[in-house]
Design a protein around this motif. Structure first.
Motif, short mmCIF file in Angstrom:
data_model
loop_
_atom_site.label_atom_id
_atom_site.label_comp_id
_atom_site.label_asym_id
_atom_site.label_seq_id
_atom_site.Cartn_x
_atom_site.Cartn_y
_atom_site.Cartn_z
N LYS A 27 -88.58 58.49 30.85
CA LYS A 27 -88.09 58.87 29.52
C LYS A 27 -86.58 58.75 29.39
CE LYS A 27 -92.00 61.89 28.85
NZ LYS A 27 -92.47 63.15 29.45
N VAL A 28 -85.90 58.58 30.49
CA VAL A 28 -84.45 58.38 30.41
C VAL A 28 -84.00 57.22 31.29
CG1 VAL A 28 -84.00 60.85 29.99
CG2 VAL A 28 -83.74 59.93 32.30
N ARG A 29 -82.89 56.65 30.84
CA ARG A 29 -82.21 55.61 31.58
C ARG A 29 -80.89 56.23 32.01
NH1 ARG A 29 -78.63 51.98 29.39
NH2 ARG A 29 -78.47 49.97 30.45
N ALA A 30 -80.51 55.99 33.26
CA ALA A 30 -79.29 56.64 33.75
C ALA A 30 -78.43 55.63 34.51
CB ALA A 30 -79.67 57.80 34.68
N LEU A 31 -77.13 55.74 34.31
CA LEU A 31 -76.18 54.85 34.99
C LEU A 31 -75.06 55.70 35.58
CD1 LEU A 31 -76.98 53.46 32.03
CD2 LEU A 31 -75.63 51.61 32.97
N ALA A 32 -74.55 55.27 36.72
CA ALA A 32 -73.37 55.95 37.26
C ALA A 32 -72.45 54.92 37.89
CB ALA A 32 -73.78 57.01 38.29
N ALA A 196 -89.02 59.77 24.63
CA ALA A 196 -88.52 61.02 25.19
C ALA A 196 -88.94 62.17 24.27
CB ALA A 196 -87.01 60.96 25.29
N ASP A 197 -89.49 63.22 24.85
CA ASP A 197 -90.00 64.33 24.02
C ASP A 197 -89.02 65.50 24.00
OD1 ASP A 197 -90.25 65.15 26.63
OD2 ASP A 197 -92.40 64.74 26.70
N GLU A 198 -89.39 66.51 23.21
CA GLU A 198 -88.54 67.70 23.08
C GLU A 198 -88.25 68.34 24.44
OE1 GLU A 198 -86.78 69.06 20.69
OE2 GLU A 198 -87.33 67.34 19.45
N GLU A 199 -89.27 68.32 25.29
CA GLU A 199 -89.15 68.95 26.60
C GLU A 199 -88.03 68.28 27.41
OE1 GLU A 199 -92.07 69.68 30.41
OE2 GLU A 199 -92.93 68.83 28.57
N THR A 200 -88.03 66.94 27.38
CA THR A 200 -87.00 66.17 28.11
C THR A 200 -85.62 66.47 27.53
OG1 THR A 200 -88.64 64.42 28.33
CG2 THR A 200 -86.37 63.86 28.90
N ILE A 201 -85.56 66.49 26.18
CA ILE A 201 -84.27 66.73 25.52
C ILE A 201 -83.73 68.11 25.89
CG2 ILE A 201 -83.14 67.05 23.27
CD1 ILE A 201 -85.19 64.90 22.22
N SER A 202 -84.59 69.13 25.84
CA SER A 202 -84.06 70.47 26.14
C SER A 202 -83.74 70.61 27.63
CB SER A 202 -84.99 71.58 25.64
OG SER A 202 -86.28 71.39 26.13
#
Ligand SMILES: [Zn+2]
Length: 306
Positions: A27-32, A196-202
Motif C-alpha cells: 500500500k505504500v512506496r518508500a524511497l530513501a 491504501a486504506d484508512e488503517e494504513t493512513i492512520s
C-alpha cells in the motif's frame, strides 16, 4: 527481518545512493537517500554559507526523489524555487540516472536558528513559489506549481506532491553540518499507493507524529537508507526493489554554451562581438568557465545566419 538490499557498494561503505521499496502489503512506496557526498560537492562548488548549504542540500535530495519517476535517457526534471527571503531562489535539475545539480541564487546568507543547532532554513527562503518541470522529450513538458508552505523544503515538496501530483506523501530531508562542512545528508519519502486504506493512513500519521527521529540523527548514528525505511515503516515484510547510485554531476560543455549564446539572438550577439577580449561564461551549476574569443563569437554569428 529482511535481508537488506545490497545497493551499489557494500552496506558498510559511505557511498551516496537511493533505495526504493514497497511495504505495508503493497500500500505504500518508500524511497530513501544518503546524499552526504553530493551535498558536500555542492558546498565545495558554491561555497554556500551554512543555512544555504542546508537549503540546497535538502533541495537536491528532494529533487532526486521527484526524479525517480523519470525513465529514459534525456528525460529531466527541474525544480525551481523563487522567494522573497535572502536566498532568493534555488534551482535543481536531475536526470534518470541519479545525477543532480543545482545552485542558490544567493549562496551566502546570514545563518539563523530555530533553536541551538537547528538551522532556520524557512527564514532564509521566505515566501514564494515552487515550480516543477518534467521534460520527457515530448512536445510540452509537464509543469506543476505551488506556493511555498514554510520554506523548510521538505514540507514544500510534500505540499507539491499532494496538491499538484495528487500523491499524499511524507517527505523528510536533512543536512547535518559542523565547522568543517557536511557531516551527513539524506532523506526518505513514503507515498500512499492507490488502495491504501484508512488503517494504513492512520498508521503512517502515528509514525510521523510519534516523535520519529530526524533523518540527520539517524544518518549520524550510521544508519543507511534501508535501515531508515525499516525503522520508519516497522514492517518486517518490506520489499526493497532497487538501489542506484546518486551523485552531483553537471552536463555542461562548450557545445551547450555555444547553443546558449546563439539563443540570445543575433542582435545581442553582435553587440558582444564588439569586445576584443571576447566573452567569459560561467556555468551556474558547476562554476566551469568557458572563454569565447572575439573570433569565436564572430564565428557563432556567421554560423547562426546559415
Ligand atoms: Zn556545468
Amino acid at each position: 527481518m529482511n535481508d537488506f538490499y545490497l545497493a551499489p557498494g557494500s552496506p558498510t561503505d559511505d557511498s551516496d545512493y537511493m533505495v526504493t521499496a514497497t511495504a505495508l502489503e503493497g500500500k505504500v512506496r518508500a524511497l530513501a537517500i544518503r546524499s552526504t557526498k553530493l551535498v558536500s560537492e555542492a558546498l565545495r562548488i558554491h561555497k554556500t554559507s551554512p543555512v544555504a548549504t542546508a537549503a540546497l542540500g535538502r533541495f537536491l535530495t528532494g529533487t532526486l526523489f521527484l526524479a525517480d519517476t523519470l525513465k529514459s535517457d534525456g528525460d529531466s526534471l527541474t525544480v525551481n524555487l523563487r522567494s522573497d527571503g535572502p536566498i532568493q531562489g534555488i534551482t535543481a535539475v536531475a536526470d534518470s540516472h541519479g545525477h543532480v545539480r543545482g545552485y542558490c541564487l544567493e549562496p551566502v546568507v546570514e545563518t539563523t536558528y530555530h533553536r541551538p543547532g537547528k538551522l532556520n532554513v524557512g527564514a532564509a527562503v521566505g515566501n514564494g513559489k515552487l515550480t516543477v518541470v518534467k521534460d520527457f522529450g515530448l512536445k510540452e513538458p509537464y509543469i506543476g506549481q505551488v506556493e511555498l508552505v514554510s520554506g523548510e523544503i521538505a514540507e514544500d515538496f510534500t505540499y507539491y506532491l499532494a496538491s499538484s501530483e495528487q500523491t499524499p506523501s511524507i517527505v523528510s530531508l536533512g543536512v547535518g553540518l559542523d565547522s568543517k562542512g557536511v557531516t551527513c545528508a539524506g532523506g526518505f519519502m513514503v507515498q500512499l499507493l492507490p488502495g491504501a486504506d484508512e488503517e494504513t493512513i492512520s498508521y503512517l500519521e502515528e509514525r510521523v507524529s510519534g516523535g520519529f527521529p530526524e533523518v540527520t540523527f539517524l544518518l549520524q548514528e550510521g544508519m543507511n537508507p534501508e535501515k531508515i525505511l525499516d525503522m520508519f515503516l516497522g514492517d518486517k515484510d518490506i520489499c526493497f526493489l532497487e538501489g542506484r547510485e546518486v551523485s552531483y554531476q553537471c552536463n555542461c560543455s562548450r557545445e551547450r554554451m555555444e547553443k546558449n549564446l546563439m539563443a540570445i539572438g543575433r542582435k545581442d550577439l553582435e553587440e558582444l562581438s564588439l569586445d576584443p577580449n571576447g566573452i567569459d561564461l560561467e556555468c551556474h551549476f558547476c562554476d566551469q568557465k568557458y572563454h569565447f574569443s572575439q573570433e569565436a563569437v564572430k564565428a557563432l554569428i556567421s554560423d547562426s545566419s546559415k
